[in-house]
Design a protein around this motif. Structure first.
Motif, PDB file in Angstrom:
ATOM      1  N   TYR A  30      -2.884   2.216  16.718  1.00  0.00           N
ATOM      2  CA  TYR A  30      -1.866   1.889  15.721  1.00  0.00           C
ATOM      3  C   TYR A  30      -1.830   0.379  15.442  1.00  0.00           C
ATOM      4  O   TYR A  30      -2.390  -0.423  16.190  1.00  0.00           O
ATOM      5  CB  TYR A  30      -0.500   2.395  16.148  1.00  0.00           C
ATOM      6  CG  TYR A  30       0.086   1.769  17.404  1.00  0.00           C
ATOM      7  CD1 TYR A  30       0.844   0.602  17.339  1.00  0.00           C
ATOM      8  CD2 TYR A  30      -0.090   2.366  18.651  1.00  0.00           C
ATOM      9  CE1 TYR A  30       1.391   0.029  18.480  1.00  0.00           C
ATOM     10  CE2 TYR A  30       0.458   1.810  19.794  1.00  0.00           C
ATOM     11  CZ  TYR A  30       1.199   0.641  19.710  1.00  0.00           C
ATOM     12  OH  TYR A  30       1.734   0.086  20.837  1.00  0.00           O
ATOM     13  N   GLY A  31      -1.168   0.027  14.346  1.00  0.00           N
ATOM     14  CA  GLY A  31      -1.087  -1.376  13.939  1.00  0.00           C
ATOM     15  C   GLY A  31      -2.048  -1.744  12.830  1.00  0.00           C
ATOM     16  O   GLY A  31      -2.269  -2.926  12.558  1.00  0.00           O
ATOM     17  N   ALA A  32      -2.643  -0.737  12.143  1.00  0.00           N
ATOM     18  CA  ALA A  32      -3.498  -1.018  10.985  1.00  0.00           C
ATOM     19  C   ALA A  32      -2.651  -1.642   9.879  1.00  0.00           C
ATOM     20  O   ALA A  32      -1.475  -1.306   9.720  1.00  0.00           O
ATOM     21  CB  ALA A  32      -4.159   0.263  10.495  1.00  0.00           C
ATOM     22  N   PRO A  33      -3.218  -2.540   9.096  1.00  0.00           N
ATOM     23  CA  PRO A  33      -2.425  -3.269   8.097  1.00  0.00           C
ATOM     24  C   PRO A  33      -2.002  -2.457   6.888  1.00  0.00           C
ATOM     25  O   PRO A  33      -1.085  -2.859   6.167  1.00  0.00           O
ATOM     26  CB  PRO A  33      -3.367  -4.405   7.679  1.00  0.00           C
ATOM     27  CG  PRO A  33      -4.734  -3.889   7.973  1.00  0.00           C
ATOM     28  CD  PRO A  33      -4.606  -3.028   9.182  1.00  0.00           C
ATOM     29  N   ALA A  34      -2.651  -1.314   6.622  1.00  0.00           N
ATOM     30  CA  ALA A  34      -2.317  -0.536   5.424  1.00  0.00           C
ATOM     31  C   ALA A  34      -2.657   0.923   5.649  1.00  0.00           C
ATOM     32  O   ALA A  34      -3.571   1.259   6.407  1.00  0.00           O
ATOM     33  CB  ALA A  34      -3.065  -1.074   4.205  1.00  0.00           C
ATOM     34  N   SER A  35      -1.920   1.818   4.978  1.00  0.00           N
ATOM     35  CA  SER A  35      -2.149   3.255   5.101  1.00  0.00           C
ATOM     36  C   SER A  35      -3.322   3.689   4.224  1.00  0.00           C
ATOM     37  O   SER A  35      -3.793   2.936   3.367  1.00  0.00           O
ATOM     38  CB  SER A  35      -0.895   4.010   4.671  1.00  0.00           C
ATOM     39  OG  SER A  35      -0.681   3.846   3.272  1.00  0.00           O
ATOM     40  N   SER A  36      -3.767   4.927   4.424  1.00  0.00           N
ATOM     41  CA  SER A  36      -4.871   5.447   3.617  1.00  0.00           C
ATOM     42  C   SER A  36      -4.498   5.469   2.135  1.00  0.00           C
ATOM     43  O   SER A  36      -5.345   5.201   1.271  1.00  0.00           O
ATOM     44  CB  SER A  36      -5.257   6.852   4.084  1.00  0.00           C
ATOM     45  OG  SER A  36      -4.164   7.743   3.955  1.00  0.00           O
ATOM     46  N   LYS A  37      -3.252   5.776   1.815  1.00  0.00           N
ATOM     47  CA  LYS A  37      -2.814   5.788   0.420  1.00  0.00           C
ATOM     48  C   LYS A  37      -2.864   4.383  -0.176  1.00  0.00           C
ATOM     49  O   LYS A  37      -3.334   4.188  -1.306  1.00  0.00           O
ATOM     50  CB  LYS A  37      -1.402   6.352   0.307  1.00  0.00           C
ATOM     51  CG  LYS A  37      -0.872   6.427  -1.131  1.00  0.00           C
ATOM     52  CD  LYS A  37       0.528   6.975  -1.182  1.00  0.00           C
ATOM     53  CE  LYS A  37       1.003   7.143  -2.635  1.00  0.00           C
ATOM     54  NZ  LYS A  37       0.913   5.887  -3.406  1.00  0.00           N
ATOM     55  N   GLU A  38      -2.368   3.389   0.561  1.00  0.00           N
ATOM     56  CA  GLU A  38      -2.401   2.011   0.067  1.00  0.00           C
ATOM     57  C   GLU A  38      -3.832   1.536  -0.100  1.00  0.00           C
ATOM     58  O   GLU A  38      -4.160   0.826  -1.067  1.00  0.00           O
ATOM     59  CB  GLU A  38      -1.656   1.094   1.038  1.00  0.00           C
ATOM     60  CG  GLU A  38      -0.147   1.298   1.053  1.00  0.00           C
ATOM     61  CD  GLU A  38       0.531   0.423   2.093  1.00  0.00           C
ATOM     62  OE1 GLU A  38       1.506  -0.253   1.751  1.00  0.00           O
ATOM     63  OE2 GLU A  38       0.069   0.423   3.263  1.00  0.00           O
ATOM     64  N   LEU A  39      -4.706   1.907   0.819  1.00  0.00           N
ATOM     65  CA  LEU A  39      -6.107   1.508   0.737  1.00  0.00           C
ATOM     66  C   LEU A  39      -6.780   2.144  -0.472  1.00  0.00           C
ATOM     67  O   LEU A  39      -7.558   1.490  -1.172  1.00  0.00           O
ATOM     68  CB  LEU A  39      -6.840   1.891   2.019  1.00  0.00           C
ATOM     69  CG  LEU A  39      -6.415   1.142   3.280  1.00  0.00           C
ATOM     70  CD1 LEU A  39      -7.055   1.762   4.511  1.00  0.00           C
ATOM     71  CD2 LEU A  39      -6.771  -0.339   3.187  1.00  0.00           C
ATOM     72  N   ALA A  40      -6.471   3.423  -0.731  1.00  0.00           N
ATOM     73  CA  ALA A  40      -7.043   4.101  -1.893  1.00  0.00           C
ATOM     74  C   ALA A  40      -6.555   3.455  -3.187  1.00  0.00           C
ATOM     75  O   ALA A  40      -7.335   3.248  -4.127  1.00  0.00           O
ATOM     76  CB  ALA A  40      -6.679   5.585  -1.868  1.00  0.00           C
ATOM     77  N   ASP A  41      -5.271   3.116  -3.251  1.00  0.00           N
ATOM     78  CA  ASP A  41      -4.730   2.459  -4.442  1.00  0.00           C
ATOM     79  C   ASP A  41      -5.355   1.084  -4.645  1.00  0.00           C
ATOM     80  O   ASP A  41      -5.648   0.677  -5.781  1.00  0.00           O
ATOM     81  CB  ASP A  41      -3.213   2.327  -4.318  1.00  0.00           C
ATOM     82  CG  ASP A  41      -2.489   3.664  -4.412  1.00  0.00           C
ATOM     83  OD1 ASP A  41      -3.109   4.642  -4.860  1.00  0.00           O
ATOM     84  OD2 ASP A  41      -1.302   3.716  -4.022  1.00  0.00           O
ATOM     85  N   LEU A  42      -5.562   0.354  -3.535  1.00  0.00           N
ATOM     86  CA  LEU A  42      -6.163  -0.975  -3.628  1.00  0.00           C
ATOM     87  C   LEU A  42      -7.606  -0.886  -4.111  1.00  0.00           C
ATOM     88  O   LEU A  42      -8.030  -1.647  -4.998  1.00  0.00           O
ATOM     89  CB  LEU A  42      -6.094  -1.674  -2.270  1.00  0.00           C
ATOM     90  CG  LEU A  42      -6.817  -3.031  -2.164  1.00  0.00           C
ATOM     91  CD1 LEU A  42      -6.276  -4.020  -3.186  1.00  0.00           C
ATOM     92  CD2 LEU A  42      -6.695  -3.585  -0.749  1.00  0.00           C
ATOM     93  N   ALA A  43      -8.381   0.029  -3.541  1.00  0.00           N
ATOM     94  CA  ALA A  43      -9.774   0.186  -3.949  1.00  0.00           C
ATOM     95  C   ALA A  43      -9.872   0.553  -5.426  1.00  0.00           C
ATOM     96  O   ALA A  43     -10.733   0.055  -6.158  1.00  0.00           O
ATOM     97  CB  ALA A  43     -10.451   1.251  -3.088  1.00  0.00           C
ATOM     98  N   TYR A  44      -8.973   1.408  -5.881  1.00  0.00           N
ATOM     99  CA  TYR A  44      -8.949   1.805  -7.292  1.00  0.00           C
ATOM    100  C   TYR A  44      -8.646   0.606  -8.182  1.00  0.00           C
ATOM    101  O   TYR A  44      -9.298   0.394  -9.212  1.00  0.00           O
ATOM    102  CB  TYR A  44      -7.902   2.909  -7.489  1.00  0.00           C
ATOM    103  CG  TYR A  44      -7.794   3.426  -8.903  1.00  0.00           C
ATOM    104  CD1 TYR A  44      -8.594   4.483  -9.329  1.00  0.00           C
ATOM    105  CD2 TYR A  44      -6.903   2.869  -9.813  1.00  0.00           C
ATOM    106  CE1 TYR A  44      -8.508   4.969 -10.621  1.00  0.00           C
ATOM    107  CE2 TYR A  44      -6.812   3.342 -11.107  1.00  0.00           C
ATOM    108  CZ  TYR A  44      -7.606   4.395 -11.513  1.00  0.00           C
ATOM    109  OH  TYR A  44      -7.531   4.858 -12.799  1.00  0.00           O
ATOM    110  N   ALA A  45      -7.650  -0.195  -7.793  1.00  0.00           N
ATOM    111  CA  ALA A  45      -7.273  -1.356  -8.607  1.00  0.00           C
ATOM    112  C   ALA A  45      -8.412  -2.379  -8.677  1.00  0.00           C
ATOM    113  O   ALA A  45      -8.696  -2.939  -9.743  1.00  0.00           O
ATOM    114  CB  ALA A  45      -6.013  -2.001  -8.030  1.00  0.00           C
ATOM    115  N   LEU A  46      -9.055  -2.631  -7.557  1.00  0.00           N
ATOM    116  CA  LEU A  46     -10.143  -3.610  -7.517  1.00  0.00           C
ATOM    117  C   LEU A  46     -11.306  -3.183  -8.409  1.00  0.00           C
ATOM    118  O   LEU A  46     -11.810  -3.972  -9.224  1.00  0.00           O
ATOM    119  CB  LEU A  46     -10.626  -3.803  -6.083  1.00  0.00           C
ATOM    120  CG  LEU A  46      -9.660  -4.479  -5.102  1.00  0.00           C
ATOM    121  CD1 LEU A  46     -10.197  -4.380  -3.679  1.00  0.00           C
ATOM    122  CD2 LEU A  46      -9.423  -5.943  -5.477  1.00  0.00           C
ATOM    123  N   THR A  47     -11.753  -1.933  -8.248  1.00  0.00           N
ATOM    124  CA  THR A  47     -12.915  -1.489  -9.010  1.00  0.00           C
ATOM    125  C   THR A  47     -12.596  -1.297 -10.485  1.00  0.00           C
ATOM    126  O   THR A  47     -13.434  -1.555 -11.351  1.00  0.00           O
ATOM    127  CB  THR A  47     -13.477  -0.178  -8.425  1.00  0.00           C
ATOM    128  OG1 THR A  47     -12.422   0.779  -8.289  1.00  0.00           O
ATOM    129  CG2 THR A  47     -14.107  -0.413  -7.070  1.00  0.00           C
TER     130      THR A  47
END
Length: 432
Positions: free
Chosen positions: A154-171
């Motif tokens: 535990y202690g990851a900086p972001a959830s899978s949903k946040e990571l998916a949203d971030l990857a989508y926004a970047l690309t």
């Protein structure tokens, strides 16, 4: 030679649009004046929570031996890769229960779940799950019911949903700048706990022109003025990835009499049964080159970054839909539907290359597709596919894992994870 043969084959049979994605390569210093992380662009990153580990002993019951279908898949991969079969079997004990649970965890606790994986030689000694917060007593109790020991990090900086949203926004942001960006992709590195943004510039685009483009992508990924996780920028000028372009999965789909794609798993949507394939495949597909079997007007996701489409089985002439899919010389019946954990063995069937297996190297990535982008992509360690495999089933044993999207020639294959079917097509894979 293989690349030349693939090119010649693509000239003879249209297999879909070219997909440009970045490879899962090791980080390298950014060239010239390109900065190498979000902080160097002056973009703020949200502080990460405190980290720790909880080890849970599984007390659930599991069969002493893996089922025959899973053993055939593991044996196939062991022979192809040279890996020790006994080590693969040990790493995959309880794999179906574990992957079913982690898929459910991702669906029901999207703000907590990040990634999951199986033990590998020289690495983790137990199945593992990465989370943002320390697991509650309820989660620990659920893990105790599994037939495997689990290490919760535990202690990851972001959830899978946040990571998916971030990857989508970047690309999505970089896809809009095709004047200077040739390809781009974003995927989470669970070991370094950073998002890797990889790109290739167009021709002779000046390095000075890329700074504001990448800065704009980073800004697009912020929420409340902060990125949920640090972003590392990497240049990647390697070869591009291309799509490879009773109803059952794993059969030929044709257009104008020519093989184009491969049918994936069968599914139910809005009360109708039918078959899945890749979204990038053409609409007017025929099942086994026979008209009147499946609809030529497929249902596509509202989010066009998801590479799945659904063709309804036309029942007027007595056609029906089976829960089976092709796997080598046999048909198997789906008994489970779950996303693949990292480092787990996964196999596929395609009309061009047949049956083969590899292991999962990266999961849930977004990558630009020649000005477009696909998301929910899982990568393998080996390239085991070719033109015409698109849409075909990825699986382990009798568990559905995804649908084929493409490959980088000689390096790795790419498939869209099965969890995106329910989330984005409102469909359910048929299973016993």
């Amino acid at each position: 030679m293989r690349r030349l043969l693939t090119l010649l084959a693509s000239l003879a049979v249209t297999v879909g649009p070219t997909v440009v994605v970045a490879a899962p390569v090791q980080a390298a210093p950014a060239p010239g004046n390109i900065k190498n992380n979000a902080a160097s662009f002056g973009v703020s990153v949200r502080p990460a929570p405190s980290a720790g580990t909880v080890r849970v002993t599984g007390k659930g019951l599991s069969a002493l031996a893996l089922d025959d279908a899973t053993m055939r898949d593991l044996s196939t991969y062991a022979k192809a890769s040279g890996q020790d079969l006994s080590a693969l079997v040990a790493a995959h004990q309880g794999i179906h229960e574990f992957s079913a649970y982690t898929t459910k965890l991702e669906e029901t606790r999207p703000d907590m779940f990040v990634r999951a994986g199986v033990p590998v030689a020289g690495g983790a000694t137990a199945h593992w799950i990465q989370t943002t917060s320390k697991p509650s007593a309820d989660v620990v109790a659920e893990l105790e019911l599994l037939p495997v020991n689990t290490e919760v990090r535990y202690g990851a900086p972001a959830s899978s949903k946040e990571l998916a949203d971030l990857a989508y926004a970047l690309t999505t942001s970089l896809a809009a700048r095709s004047d200077v960006i040739r390809s781009a992709g974003a995927g989470y590195d669970h070991e370094r706990r950073v998002m890797r943004l990889q790109y290739a510039s167009v021709g002779t685009a000046r390095l000075s022109a890329l700074d504001p483009v990448i800065h704009g992508a980073l800004t697009a990924g912020t929420v409340g003025g902060q990125l949920p996780v640090d972003v590392v920028i990497e240049r990647d000028d390697a070869d591009v990835v291309v799509t490879e372009a009773v109803v059952k999965g794993g059969r030929s789909l044709t257009a104008n009499g020519e093989h184009r794609c491969t049918s994936g798993f069968t599914a139910r949507r809005a009360g109708n049964t039918g078959v899945l394939t890749a979204e990038h495949c053409t609409n007017a597909l025929r099942y086994l080159n026979t008209s009147g079997v499946i609809s030529t007007n497929p249902r596509r996701p509202a989010n066009d970054a998801i590479d799945f489409q659904f063709h309804r089985t036309l029942t007027g002439n007595g056609h029906s839909t089976s829960k089976q899919f092709r796997a080598g010389s046999e048909d198997r019946t789906v008994t489970g539907v779950a996303n693949a954990p990292l480092d787990s063995t996964v196999c596929h069937w395609g009309q061009s290359t047949g049956y083969s297996c590899s292991r999962v190297s990266m999961i849930d990535n977004c990558h630009m597709v020649s000005g477009h982008r696909y998301c929910g992509l899982d990568f393998t360690y080996d390239d085991i596919s070719a033109g015409g495999d698109s849409g075909g089933p990825w699986f382990l044993g009798n568990t559905a894992r995804g649908g084929h999207t493409g490959a980088r020639d000689g390096q790795f294959s790419v498939f869209t994870r099965i969890g995106r079917v329910n989330r984005h097509l409102d469909a359910r894979v048929l299973q016993n």
